[in-house]
Design an enzyme around this catalytic site. Structure first.
Site, PDB file in Angstrom:
ATOM      1  CB  ALA A 198      -0.880  -0.024   1.239  1.00 16.17           C
ATOM      2  N   GLY A 241       0.736  -4.952   0.970  1.00 12.06           N
ATOM      3  CA  GLY A 241      -0.461  -5.040   0.140  1.00 12.06           C
ATOM      4  C   GLY A 241      -0.184  -5.653  -1.226  1.00 12.06           C
ATOM      5  CD  GLU A 245      -2.193  -7.861   2.851  1.00 10.84           C
ATOM      6  OE1 GLU A 245      -1.977  -6.670   2.534  1.00 10.84           O
ATOM      7  OE2 GLU A 245      -2.694  -8.195   3.927  1.00 10.84           O
ATOM      8  CD  GLU A 303       1.967  -5.495   5.738  1.00 11.80           C
ATOM      9  OE1 GLU A 303       2.846  -6.345   6.002  1.00 11.80           O
ATOM     10  OE2 GLU A 303       1.146  -5.626   4.820  1.00 11.80           O
TER      11      GLU A 303
HETATM   12  N1  COA Z   1       4.584   3.218  -0.470  1.00 12.37           N
HETATM   13  C1  COA Z   1       4.959   4.396  -0.978  1.00 12.37           C
HETATM   14  N2  COA Z   1       6.129   4.591  -1.627  1.00 12.37           N
HETATM   15  C2  COA Z   1       6.930   3.519  -1.781  1.00 12.37           C
HETATM   16  C3  COA Z   1       6.595   2.255  -1.272  1.00 12.37           C
HETATM   17  C4  COA Z   1       5.352   2.132  -0.604  1.00 12.37           C
HETATM   18  N3  COA Z   1       4.932   0.953  -0.124  1.00 12.37           N
HETATM   19  N4  COA Z   1       7.603   1.389  -1.564  1.00 12.37           N
HETATM   20  C5  COA Z   1       8.533   2.111  -2.229  1.00 12.37           C
HETATM   21  N5  COA Z   1       8.129   3.392  -2.356  1.00 12.37           N
HETATM   22  C6  COA Z   1       8.818   4.500  -3.032  1.00 12.37           C
HETATM   23  C7  COA Z   1       9.974   5.042  -2.205  1.00 12.37           C
HETATM   24  O1  COA Z   1       9.518   5.987  -1.265  1.00 12.37           O
HETATM   25  C8  COA Z   1      10.810   5.671  -3.302  1.00 12.37           C
HETATM   26  O2  COA Z   1      10.225   6.893  -3.678  1.00 12.37           O
HETATM   27  P1  COA Z   1      11.171   8.177  -4.014  1.00 12.37           P
HETATM   28  O3  COA Z   1      12.133   7.699  -5.062  1.00 12.37           O
HETATM   29  O4  COA Z   1      10.213   9.218  -4.493  1.00 12.37           O
HETATM   30  O5  COA Z   1      11.857   8.526  -2.732  1.00 12.37           O
HETATM   31  C9  COA Z   1      10.635   4.714  -4.475  1.00 12.37           C
HETATM   32  O6  COA Z   1       9.425   4.009  -4.221  1.00 12.37           O
HETATM   33  C10 COA Z   1      11.746   3.701  -4.627  1.00 12.37           C
HETATM   34  O7  COA Z   1      11.883   3.017  -3.385  1.00 12.37           O
HETATM   35  P2  COA Z   1      13.260   2.952  -2.573  1.00 12.37           P
HETATM   36  O8  COA Z   1      12.918   2.737  -1.130  1.00 12.37           O
HETATM   37  O9  COA Z   1      14.114   4.123  -2.897  1.00 12.37           O
HETATM   38  O10 COA Z   1      13.915   1.658  -3.212  1.00 12.37           O
HETATM   39  P3  COA Z   1      14.979   0.698  -2.517  1.00 12.37           P
HETATM   40  O11 COA Z   1      15.543  -0.149  -3.619  1.00 12.37           O
HETATM   41  O12 COA Z   1      15.943   1.475  -1.707  1.00 12.37           O
HETATM   42  O13 COA Z   1      14.137  -0.200  -1.507  1.00 12.37           O
HETATM   43  C11 COA Z   1      12.198  -1.484  -0.811  1.00 12.37           C
HETATM   44  C12 COA Z   1      13.133  -1.048  -1.984  1.00 12.37           C
HETATM   45  C13 COA Z   1      11.051  -2.269  -1.428  1.00 12.37           C
HETATM   46  C14 COA Z   1      12.997  -2.383   0.146  1.00 12.37           C
HETATM   47  C15 COA Z   1      11.674  -0.248  -0.075  1.00 12.37           C
HETATM   48  O14 COA Z   1      11.143   0.666  -1.029  1.00 12.37           O
HETATM   49  C16 COA Z   1      10.605  -0.529   0.939  1.00 12.37           C
HETATM   50  O15 COA Z   1      10.885  -1.025   1.993  1.00 12.37           O
HETATM   51  N6  COA Z   1       9.351  -0.183   0.608  1.00 12.37           N
HETATM   52  C17 COA Z   1       8.233  -0.303   1.525  1.00 12.37           C
HETATM   53  C18 COA Z   1       7.741  -1.730   1.613  1.00 12.37           C
HETATM   54  C19 COA Z   1       6.630  -1.840   2.642  1.00 12.37           C
HETATM   55  O16 COA Z   1       6.810  -1.592   3.804  1.00 12.37           O
HETATM   56  N7  COA Z   1       5.468  -2.229   2.155  1.00 12.37           N
HETATM   57  C20 COA Z   1       4.319  -2.439   2.986  1.00 12.37           C
HETATM   58  C21 COA Z   1       3.480  -1.250   2.992  1.00 12.37           C
HETATM   59  S1  COA Z   1       1.977  -1.530   3.933  1.00 12.37           S
END
Ligand code: COA
Length: 303
Positions: free
Chosen positions: A111, A154, A157, A177
């Site tokens: 999400a 999400g 999911e 989460e």
């Molecule tokens: N919601 C909103 N934005 C998200 C996102 C999410 N779930 N997952 C990634 N993004 C965005 C980041 O903020 C970033 O945006 P920006 O470039 O404008 O700053 C972009 O996507 C790229 O992500 P980034 O974190 O820079 O990539 P990474 O290779 O360093 O890390 C992940 C990849 C997947 C490990 C990391 O993005 C992450 O942990 N995301 C969240 C996952 C999560 O907790 N999901 C459950 C949500 S309920």
């Protein structure tokens, strides 16, 4: 068609939210819809509908706009008899600007966390009461998640709400989460338990750690593991196979397997028997049996 039991039609009745009729393919920049002909479908004109979540710069995170688009696509697919199979995937990363690093491959990284900020339980509740994962789960047609990259929160999911998951080794599945002070809210705790068993589900949900594609395949989270360049062709091969079955029978098959999740064992056995027997009143059962005995190809009517 006659029914032999109450279970049959009650349990496979369409979700009311999916009943509204939509004749044209919904269009959205955040959800690209591509309809590919089902080569061997009968009735003719079958389509495999491929939905690509298209926010690659946000790793295809599910914001309100994506959720609305997926819900509309579900209503459209359910009301369109030509749609035989739905495939859900995430957009590939874009070429980065000069000097910037490329974003990683992602199915859906969860999400959109930015939409959670400052929200109270009263505000979030309606969004989760009418949630996108149930729309996907409640589709009566076969659904396939085509995963290349992060399938988190999400996003995992969405994959779990599909019937099958086909993924690359470089994919990562997880429910992170816990690291946000949250738990899965789109059915992840329940669907992981059913798919993987209690122990694995508990570890994933409590640790928030990711499971890579190979491990996901080994533990049954993923049906098929493929090289990135073969992901689409393998997915389409499976989708084409599903699209060649009777659309009615495959709907009943899905309902029968789902009955295992909803019922105690003995009730599930009875549910299967009801569904099996009711199929004896269908045209497609008569067609299938006759075609087998005459060594012919079955031409389904879908009735
Ligand atoms: N919601 C909103 N934005 C998200 C996102 C999410 N779930 N997952 C990634 N993004 C965005 C980041 O903020 C970033 O945006 P920006 O470039 O404008 O700053 C972009 O996507 C790229 O992500 P980034 O974190 O820079 O990539 P990474 O290779 O360093 O890390 C992940 C990849 C997947 C490990 C990391 O993005 C992450 O942990 N995301 C969240 C996952 C999560 O907790 N999901 C459950 C949500 S309920």
């Amino acid at each position: 068609m006659k029914s032999t039991s109450d279970f049959h039609y009650h349990s496979i009745e369409k979700d009311w939210r999916l009943r509204r009729h939509m004749s044209t393919t919904p269009e959205s920049t955040v959800l690209k819809i591509e309809n590919v002909p089902a080569e061997d479908s009968s009735p003719a004109g079958g389509l495999i509908s491929i939905w690509t979540v298209n926010r690659p710069n946000k790793l295809n995170a599910l914001n309100a706009e994506v959720n609305t688009a997926i819900k509309s696509a579900c209503a459209w697919a359910e009301s369109n008899d030509d749609v035989r199979v739905v495939v859900i995937t995430g957009a590939a990363p874009e070429t980065p600007p000069e000097g910037k690093r490329a974003k990683p491959n992602s199915f859906v990284a969860g999400a959109d966390i930015s939409e959670f900020q400052g929200m109270s339980s009263v505000e979030i509740r309606p969004i989760f009461d009418d949630n996108v994962w149930e729309y996907v789960w409640n589709l009566s047609k076969p659904t396939i998640a085509m995963v290349d990259g992060f399938a988190l929160g999400g996003g995992s999911e969405i994959a779990l709400s599909c019937d099958l998951r086909i993924a690359t080794a470089r994919s990562n599945f997880g429910t992170p989460e816990i690291n946000l002070g949250l738990i899965p809210g789109g059915g992840g705790t329940q669907r992981l338990c059913r798919l993987l068993g209690y122990g694995r589900a508990m570890e994933m949900v409590m640790s928030g750690e990711m499971v890579n594609g190979e491990e996901a395949h080994r533990i049954g989270l993923v049906n098929h593991l493929v090289e990135p360049e073969a992901l689409r062709s393998k997915t389409m091969e499976i989708a084409q196979g599903l699209a060649s079955k009777s659309p009615h029978t495959i709907r009943i098959a899905k309902a029968a397997v789902r009955a295992a999740l909803e019922n105690p064992f003995s009730a599930g056995i009875l549910a299967e028997r009801d569904l099996f027997c009711a199929l004896f009143d269908t045209e497609d059962m008569a067609i299938g049996v006759k075609a087998f005995l005459n060594r012919e190809k079955a031409e389904w009517t879908g009735a």
